[in-house]
Design a protein around this motif. Structure first.
Motif, PDB file in Angstrom:
ATOM      1  N   VAL B  43       0.862  -1.182   0.000  1.00 29.56           N
ATOM      2  CA  VAL B  43       0.000   0.000   0.000  1.00 29.56           C
ATOM      3  C   VAL B  43       0.898   1.231   0.000  1.00 29.56           C
ATOM      4  CG1 VAL B  43      -2.019  -1.000   1.142  1.00 29.56           C
ATOM      5  CG2 VAL B  43      -0.151  -0.151   2.530  1.00 29.56           C
ATOM      6  N   PRO B  44       0.481   2.294  -0.679  1.00 26.38           N
ATOM      7  CA  PRO B  44       1.327   3.491  -0.706  1.00 26.38           C
ATOM      8  C   PRO B  44       1.580   4.014   0.709  1.00 26.38           C
ATOM      9  CG  PRO B  44      -0.470   3.678  -2.289  1.00 26.38           C
ATOM     10  CD  PRO B  44      -0.742   2.458  -1.468  1.00 26.38           C
ATOM     11  N   VAL B  45       2.809   4.420   0.974  1.00 28.91           N
ATOM     12  CA  VAL B  45       3.130   5.013   2.283  1.00 28.91           C
ATOM     13  C   VAL B  45       2.279   6.269   2.494  1.00 28.91           C
ATOM     14  CG1 VAL B  45       4.938   6.171   3.630  1.00 28.91           C
ATOM     15  CG2 VAL B  45       5.443   4.015   2.486  1.00 28.91           C
ATOM     16  N   SER B  46       1.939   6.930   1.398  1.00 33.17           N
ATOM     17  CA  SER B  46       1.114   8.145   1.514  1.00 33.17           C
ATOM     18  C   SER B  46      -0.246   7.850   2.151  1.00 33.17           C
ATOM     19  CB  SER B  46       0.912   8.799   0.141  1.00 33.17           C
ATOM     20  OG  SER B  46       0.347   7.866  -0.757  1.00 33.17           O
ATOM     21  N   ARG B  47      -0.683   6.592   2.068  1.00 33.33           N
ATOM     22  CA  ARG B  47      -1.925   6.184   2.721  1.00 33.33           C
ATOM     23  C   ARG B  47      -1.834   6.396   4.236  1.00 33.33           C
ATOM     24  NH1 ARG B  47      -6.239   5.126   4.155  1.00 33.33           N
ATOM     25  NH2 ARG B  47      -7.637   3.386   3.817  1.00 33.33           N
ATOM     26  N   PHE B  48      -0.611   6.388   4.761  1.00 33.67           N
ATOM     27  CA  PHE B  48      -0.415   6.548   6.196  1.00 33.67           C
ATOM     28  C   PHE B  48      -0.315   8.019   6.595  1.00 33.67           C
ATOM     29  CE2 PHE B  48       0.597   2.272   5.357  1.00 33.67           C
ATOM     30  CZ  PHE B  48       0.252   1.587   6.496  1.00 33.67           C
ATOM     31  N   THR B  49      -0.125   8.881   5.632  1.00 32.95           N
ATOM     32  CA  THR B  49      -0.064  10.297   5.966  1.00 32.95           C
ATOM     33  C   THR B  49      -1.369  11.000   5.603  1.00 32.95           C
ATOM     34  OG1 THR B  49       1.078  10.626   3.868  1.00 32.95           O
ATOM     35  CG2 THR B  49       2.439  10.494   5.829  1.00 32.95           C
ATOM     36  N   PHE B  50      -2.119  10.387   4.703  1.00 25.60           N
ATOM     37  CA  PHE B  50      -3.394  10.924   4.251  1.00 25.60           C
ATOM     38  C   PHE B  50      -4.328  11.250   5.423  1.00 25.60           C
ATOM     39  CE2 PHE B  50      -7.831   9.989   3.078  1.00 25.60           C
ATOM     40  CZ  PHE B  50      -8.013  10.934   2.077  1.00 25.60           C
ATOM     41  N   HIS B  51      -4.350  10.316   6.402  1.00 30.29           N
ATOM     42  CA  HIS B  51      -5.272  10.446   7.526  1.00 30.29           C
ATOM     43  C   HIS B  51      -4.902  11.551   8.492  1.00 30.29           C
ATOM     44  CE1 HIS B  51      -7.880   6.886   7.175  1.00 30.29           C
ATOM     45  NE2 HIS B  51      -6.904   6.472   6.420  1.00 30.29           N
ATOM     46  N   VAL B  52      -3.682  12.008   8.403  1.00 28.92           N
ATOM     47  CA  VAL B  52      -3.179  12.921   9.431  1.00 28.92           C
ATOM     48  C   VAL B  52      -2.470  14.087   8.758  1.00 28.92           C
ATOM     49  CG1 VAL B  52      -2.968  11.269  11.303  1.00 28.92           C
ATOM     50  CG2 VAL B  52      -1.162  11.383   9.612  1.00 28.92           C
ATOM     51  N   SER B  53      -3.201  14.738   7.863  1.00 28.37           N
ATOM     52  CA  SER B  53      -2.554  15.735   7.015  1.00 28.37           C
ATOM     53  C   SER B  53      -1.968  16.896   7.820  1.00 28.37           C
ATOM     54  CB  SER B  53      -3.554  16.255   5.979  1.00 28.37           C
ATOM     55  OG  SER B  53      -4.735  16.661   6.642  1.00 28.37           O
ATOM     56  N   ARG B  54      -2.524  17.125   9.008  1.00 27.87           N
ATOM     57  CA  ARG B  54      -1.988  18.229   9.802  1.00 27.87           C
ATOM     58  C   ARG B  54      -0.715  17.838  10.548  1.00 27.87           C
ATOM     59  NH1 ARG B  54      -7.381  19.310  13.051  1.00 27.87           N
ATOM     60  NH2 ARG B  54      -7.308  17.057  12.778  1.00 27.87           N
ATOM     61  N   LEU B  91      -3.760  -1.278  18.623  1.00 31.29           N
ATOM     62  CA  LEU B  91      -3.377  -0.099  17.829  1.00 31.29           C
ATOM     63  C   LEU B  91      -3.994   1.159  18.429  1.00 31.29           C
ATOM     64  CD1 LEU B  91      -3.772  -1.536  14.214  1.00 31.29           C
ATOM     65  CD2 LEU B  91      -1.618  -0.953  15.357  1.00 31.29           C
ATOM     66  N   ALA B  92      -5.273   1.068  18.772  1.00 31.74           N
ATOM     67  CA  ALA B  92      -5.984   2.240  19.290  1.00 31.74           C
ATOM     68  C   ALA B  92      -5.353   2.754  20.583  1.00 31.74           C
ATOM     69  CB  ALA B  92      -7.459   1.906  19.517  1.00 31.74           C
ATOM     70  N   MET B  93      -4.855   1.832  21.425  1.00 35.58           N
ATOM     71  CA  MET B  93      -4.271   2.256  22.701  1.00 35.58           C
ATOM     72  C   MET B  93      -2.995   3.094  22.495  1.00 35.58           C
ATOM     73  SD  MET B  93      -6.493   1.300  24.792  1.00 35.58           S
ATOM     74  CE  MET B  93      -7.889   0.921  23.715  1.00 35.58           C
ATOM     75  N   SER B  94      -2.376   2.970  21.328  1.00 33.06           N
ATOM     76  CA  SER B  94      -1.221   3.824  21.024  1.00 33.06           C
ATOM     77  C   SER B  94      -1.677   5.138  20.394  1.00 33.06           C
ATOM     78  CB  SER B  94      -0.256   3.097  20.088  1.00 33.06           C
ATOM     79  OG  SER B  94      -0.818   2.971  18.791  1.00 33.06           O
ATOM     80  N   GLY B  95      -2.976   5.329  20.284  1.00 39.52           N
ATOM     81  CA  GLY B  95      -3.514   6.538  19.668  1.00 39.52           C
ATOM     82  C   GLY B  95      -3.656   6.419  18.162  1.00 39.52           C
ATOM     83  N   ALA B  96      -3.386   5.232  17.641  1.00 39.51           N
ATOM     84  CA  ALA B  96      -3.376   5.059  16.183  1.00 39.51           C
ATOM     85  C   ALA B  96      -4.770   4.869  15.596  1.00 39.51           C
ATOM     86  CB  ALA B  96      -2.515   3.854  15.806  1.00 39.51           C
ATOM     87  N   THR B  97      -4.937   5.321  14.380  1.00 41.21           N
ATOM     88  CA  THR B  97      -6.060   4.918  13.544  1.00 41.21           C
ATOM     89  C   THR B  97      -5.674   3.587  12.904  1.00 41.21           C
ATOM     90  OG1 THR B  97      -6.486   7.224  13.027  1.00 41.21           O
ATOM     91  CG2 THR B  97      -7.491   5.580  11.563  1.00 41.21           C
TER      92      THR B  97
END
Lengths: 347, 347
Positions: B43-54, B91-97
């Motif tokens: 999957v594109p690495v950008s998929r991991f930054t898409f969710h957190v653009s700020r 995952l959620a406990m680390s604050g992750a989506t």
């Protein structure tokens, strides 16, 4: 450790679980990410782009495999080495640089802790050699008789530079089929151990991490390598069938050209098995554009794990979806996918 | 499927493995990434930054858990739902989506395929509800008697925005301890099933994905939430001890304030267990700066999985590394980590 075998309490989540994690796993898998022991490991996403700075939009590769091989120790490796190499190789076949692994253990109550430690030490050594870190893990214990010593799952993540666009569906007619070395070493080693067979030249698993070999190949022939696969369960014949099916091409390989060690051939004959269907754990098959075949082959032969690399066939536009074997006598026969179960619990 | 039970050949890597993957796994886990069936999902690495653009440098979260719960079906869930929720929650406990999961199956020869399908369908439904995709997988089969029906490993990757800096070592004196709901529901459901206990109000596992609840909390109190943990194996008492140890703080909780359902309390009394040590699969404990406690609590109560959220205690700078329970009668006692093995194969 106070006790010399795995107890159910080691999987309780309580004090004995902590003792096991700190005195065994953390001692061997020593890295600051794992040492935080949080529910999930976290690493900067930039760590995934660092390796591929020339690449505009790299891809993350993600894979998983469970390992249930029996016996857990065998000539050339053990379940721990296999669990690291297998997942590193799955990442490498996508063109990825492997970065991080997870390790999930299912332990049978009563397993000697010394055996667990030997496996964990082997995983740590293999991971270090492969340049990957084991950053997150889990341990479960099931009652005696509900598992067989230990099962290991490793998942892995890595990064694929944009240049490497590999896939089983990208193979084209006229591609050259290159095999990185001899067939059947892993599978026949396991079977011989189980059956108590002995040969004059001992069998040894080929279990090895292949990402370095892949990097050397991608370095000399970027864009020309269309597909990489490691022929594990089901062997080369099954892998070739998968590729033929997905790319909609015919594949023709020459029996003569496929290297098999004498001891492996002897073991196969004794057990009535065909080396083309036997699992490998340190071999890959590459589908390469013809103009880059010799360069790729030379790069492979210069690498520790590709010294016996050789061209075994070519991709055709006839008999699409089929694999054809040209026998030593010049006859042609269809090489099918593995049917039935040749070798249970080989990996 | 031609056969109605799992056979060793389903794990061979050959034709029957393909049949199982295509007719069962792919049919339920239907997504284009998995459907490529390559050695690794990409999957594109950008998929991991898409969710957190700020977020300038988001982190990737990576976790794994194996599931060996027995029985595999229970009121409120099954091993498949658990395998998705458990890893989503880590995952959620680390604050992750949470974004992508892997699924590794270890099947016992003889498992009815209908049971496997029921588990797989449950995983697919839970994953869809949680907004995660199962993108890569593996299936191994071991001989009858060498596993217990099926074991599942799920690993997961997600993305943590920079704002969420959570960890068991980040808890500070004066932090408020919030529990998202009742304790012991999962563990006592499993135990009651195993022991054949029945109660007038039936027990049901609390198994649920908590990332939505976490997102709602982080939305209203960014920066004020110092640590999130899900008290699974070892229960709340063990989790609190881990946090007290890692943050070097004392934690005081009030017995009165900790919600436990009547049926769970009755089951615990019958079996001589303490709900504080019993596993939960849909609860979290949060350590929150005092000024944000009420806001966080309100956000939790507005969420499906936090309706019964309540403040159960506070972090102290005295008795560092220890957890103290204030009993209903006003006495104080040290609450230790779980010792021994209270409940095997609870998850």
């Amino acid at each position: 450790m106070d006790n010399d075998i795995v107890l159910l309490a080691h999987g309780s989540g309580g004090e004995m679980s902590h003792e096991l994690v700190e005195q065994l796993f953390l001692r061997h898998f020593d890295n600051p990410i794992l040492a935080r022991l949080d529910d999930a490991a976290t690493v900067p996403v930039s760590r995934f782009t660092f390796h591929v700075s020339r690449s505009a939009d790299p891809k993350l590769a993600f894979t998983t495999d469970s390992y249930v091989v029996s016996p857990i120790f065998f000539p050339g490796g053990d379940i721990g080495k296999l669990a690291v190499c297998g997942t590193v190789n799955d990442l490498a076949m996508s063109g990825a640089t492997p970065l991080y692994l997870s390790a999930g253990f299912i332990l049978e109550e009563g397993l000697p802790l010394a055996e667990l430690e030997q496996v964990v030490a082997s995983m740590a050594k293999t991971a270090e050699g492969a340049g990957v870190q084991i950053v997150t893990g889990d341990t479960k214990v099931v009652d005696h008789g509900k598992a067989d010593k230990l099962f290991i799952n490793t998942a892995g993540v890595g990064v694929v530079p944009v240049g490497a666009e590999l896939g089983s569906d990208r193979v084209r007619p006229s591609d050259v089929v290159i095999l990185s070395g001899t067939l059947g070493d892993h599978g026949m080693t396991i079977m011989s151990q189980r059956e108590g067979l002995r040969f004059s030249s001992p069998l040894e698993s080929d279990c090895a991490p292949l990402h370095g070999l892949v990097a050397a190949m991608l370095e000399v022939a970027p864009g020309a390598i269309h597909c990489l696969r490691d022929p594990t369960r089901g062997g080369l014949a099954t892998t070739l069938n998968e590729v033929a099916g997905k790319s909609g091409v015919g594949i023709e390989v020459h029996e003569d050209a496929i290297p098999v060690r004498d001891a492996v051939r002897a073991a196969c004959e004794m057990l009535g098995l065909d080396p083309l269907y036997v699992a490998n754990e340190g071999k890959l098959v590459a589908f390469v554009a013809p103009e880059a075949a010799e360069t790729t082959l030379a790069a492979m032969r210069a690498h520790e794990y590709g010294q016996e690399a050789t061209i075994i066939g070519a991709v055709k536009d006839e008999h699409a979806g089929r694999v054809v074997l040209r026998t030593a006598l010049g006859a042609r026969r269809i090489l099918d996918m593995l049917v039935g179960d040749q070798l249970p619990r080989i990996c």
